[in-house]
Design an enzyme around this catalytic site. Structure first.
Site, PDB file in Angstrom:
ATOM      1  N   SER A  63       0.832  -1.203   0.000  1.00 42.92           N
ATOM      2  CA  SER A  63       0.000   0.000   0.000  1.00 42.92           C
ATOM      3  C   SER A  63       0.870   1.256   0.000  1.00 42.92           C
ATOM      4  O   SER A  63       0.579   2.218  -0.725  1.00 42.92           O
ATOM      5  CB  SER A  63      -0.934   0.011   1.207  1.00 42.92           C
ATOM      6  N   ALA A 157      -4.839  -0.240  -2.767  1.00 44.64           N
ATOM      7  CA  ALA A 157      -4.132   0.151  -1.540  1.00 44.64           C
ATOM      8  C   ALA A 157      -5.133   0.307  -0.398  1.00 44.64           C
ATOM      9  O   ALA A 157      -6.259   0.765  -0.603  1.00 44.64           O
ATOM     10  CB  ALA A 157      -3.384   1.463  -1.751  1.00 44.64           C
ATOM     11  N   LYS A 158      -4.701  -0.076   0.804  1.00 45.21           N
ATOM     12  CA  LYS A 158      -5.527   0.199   1.986  1.00 45.21           C
ATOM     13  C   LYS A 158      -5.097   1.576   2.494  1.00 45.21           C
ATOM     14  O   LYS A 158      -4.359   1.708   3.475  1.00 45.21           O
ATOM     15  CB  LYS A 158      -5.349  -0.894   3.047  1.00 45.21           C
ATOM     16  N   ALA A 159      -5.541   2.579   1.752  1.00 43.81           N
ATOM     17  CA  ALA A 159      -5.121   3.960   1.986  1.00 43.81           C
ATOM     18  C   ALA A 159      -6.230   4.737   2.696  1.00 43.81           C
ATOM     19  O   ALA A 159      -7.411   4.575   2.386  1.00 43.81           O
ATOM     20  CB  ALA A 159      -4.777   4.628   0.660  1.00 43.81           C
ATOM     21  N   TYR A 163     -11.233   5.973   2.526  1.00 42.05           N
ATOM     22  CA  TYR A 163     -12.261   5.741   3.541  1.00 42.05           C
ATOM     23  C   TYR A 163     -13.112   6.971   3.833  1.00 42.05           C
ATOM     24  O   TYR A 163     -14.047   6.892   4.633  1.00 42.05           O
ATOM     25  CB  TYR A 163     -11.612   5.216   4.827  1.00 42.05           C
TER      26      TYR A 163
END
Length: 289
Positions: A63, A157-159, A163
């Site tokens: 990420s 990506a867990k960006a 969110y």
């Protein structure tokens, strides 16, 4: 442990050092606070062991690379930081959050190459993510926002920036008495919930959205493997909203959500059926094995 997240006893790992919980602070000109230059992982520790821990650490580094923010730690160093944090807090069952971000430094515009990339590890005791809905079947709203195209942002990506619409959509859902919201994607296909992947059952076969613009969750991948080991057919494909009434069962998967049955999405109702219960039970046994 309860109360405000900034006012607790315990230790937080920051940049290689365990600090007192209340002293884990950053400057107001931290780049990530202004430009969302941060990535994270959410993990669960069961009986002293973090489930799929290395996979989470590896994804954190990927990420970081995807948002042009190389993280200055190896997988082994991240693993050790998690172990140290859990030990310092005396936890054997906990939620673990690893966060990497662009800190404050010589840059305070969009560019941030001269600012250090920092990392922190926190852990706290956290029960069922959806509370009673875990057993009764969660009620989901349908979000007005759409998951974006991978041409607009690195969707794999867990960006943290990805969110923002999740927070907005979950707030709107909660105001309607729902536990969460279901997103469609930029093309109009069923995508995911605000922090969990979604699965459907029709006539004994399982259907789940293709992760071509959503996070291919670690729990999602685990559940697909379990289902196939059980001899079930799993279709990873584009799912149209018009199909929702044709499914009999539905559940969500995620590190925080674990396996959560869904009873309703918008006007569509689902049974908390035997397959849903079997998958939930099998996952519970797996993470504690």
């Amino acid at each position: 442990m309860s109360g405000s997240y900034d006012d607790r006893d315990g230790k937080i790992w920051m940049d290689g050092t365990l600090v007192d919980w209340r002293d884990a602070k950053v400057h107001i000109l931290t780049h990530a606070m202004h430009y969302a230059s941060s990535v994270f992982e959410g993990e669960r520790c069961y009986n002293g062991k973090i489930f799929k821990s290395r996979e989470h650490s590896e994804r954190l580094l990927r990420s970081g690379e995807m948002i042009d923010m190389p993280i200055p730690y190896t997988v082994d160093q991240i693993e050790e930081a998690k172990r140290a944090t859990l030990a310092a807090n005396g936890f054997t069952d906990a939620y673990v959050r690893v966060l990497a971000w662009r800190g404050s430094g010589d840059d305070m515009g969009v560019a941030a190459n001269r600012n250090p990339v920092r990392m922190a590890v926190t852990a706290w005791e956290w029960g069922a993510y959806y509370g009673d809905a875990k057993w009764q079947g969660a009620k989901l709203d349908i979000a007005k926002w759409k998951r974006p195209s991978p041409e607009t942002i690195p969707t794999a990506a867990k960006a943290s920036g990805l969110y923002m619409i999740c927070t907005m959509s979950k707030h709107a859902a909660m105001a309607k008495g729902c536990s969460d919201a279901l997103f469609y994607d930029y093309r109009g296909y069923v995508a995911e919930a605000t922090g969990a992947n979604v699965f459907f059952v029709r006539d004994g076969e399982v259907h789940t959205p293709l992760p071509d613009c959503i996070l291919n969750g670690i729990t999602r991948q685990t559940i697909i493997g379990m289902l196939r080991d059980m001899g079930l057919t799993v279709h990873e494909r584009h799912i149209l909203p018009e199909e929702l009434p044709t499914f009999q069962q539905c559940w969500l998967t995620g590190t925080a959500a674990e396996v959560t049955p869904v009873g309703q999405i918008g006007d569509h109702h689902f049974q908390v059926g035997q397959l849903t219960r079997d998958v939930s039970d099998a996952y519970e046994k797996l993470v504690r094995s």
